[in-house]
Design a protein around this motif. Sequence first.
Motif: not given
Length: 121
Positions: A52-56
């Motif tokens: 959720k914080e960094e989907p990549r």
Amino acid sequence: MAASEAGDELKELLERIKVAMQRCKKEKKKSEVRDFKLLYNEALSVYQELVKEEPRDFRPYLCQGILYTLLRNQDEAEKQFKQYRRLVPKNHPYAEYFDDNMFATKFFTQKVERERAGMKS
């Protein structure tokens, strides 16, 4: 990366956890088996939050895939591995190492399943 540096120590720890879980199941210690499962589920929650914080970031997908494989949820594991493969840069210096871990986890789980099937016979 830390796991690769730990080398044999990590392998020994994972083997001890596997043996402990098998012993708990054999001795019908459901509470202890449940505790081990909760550890996996807690880790999954952490990785889901990281997504959720960094989907990549490809790493939480790889870790989730490994955990789902260990929990014998192959559909969800493959979904996470697919996302990992989509995101990991082709030229990432550790991509081959990550792939090796993904395949090793799948192989390990299949081996455990075959052993369990043999014990039930």
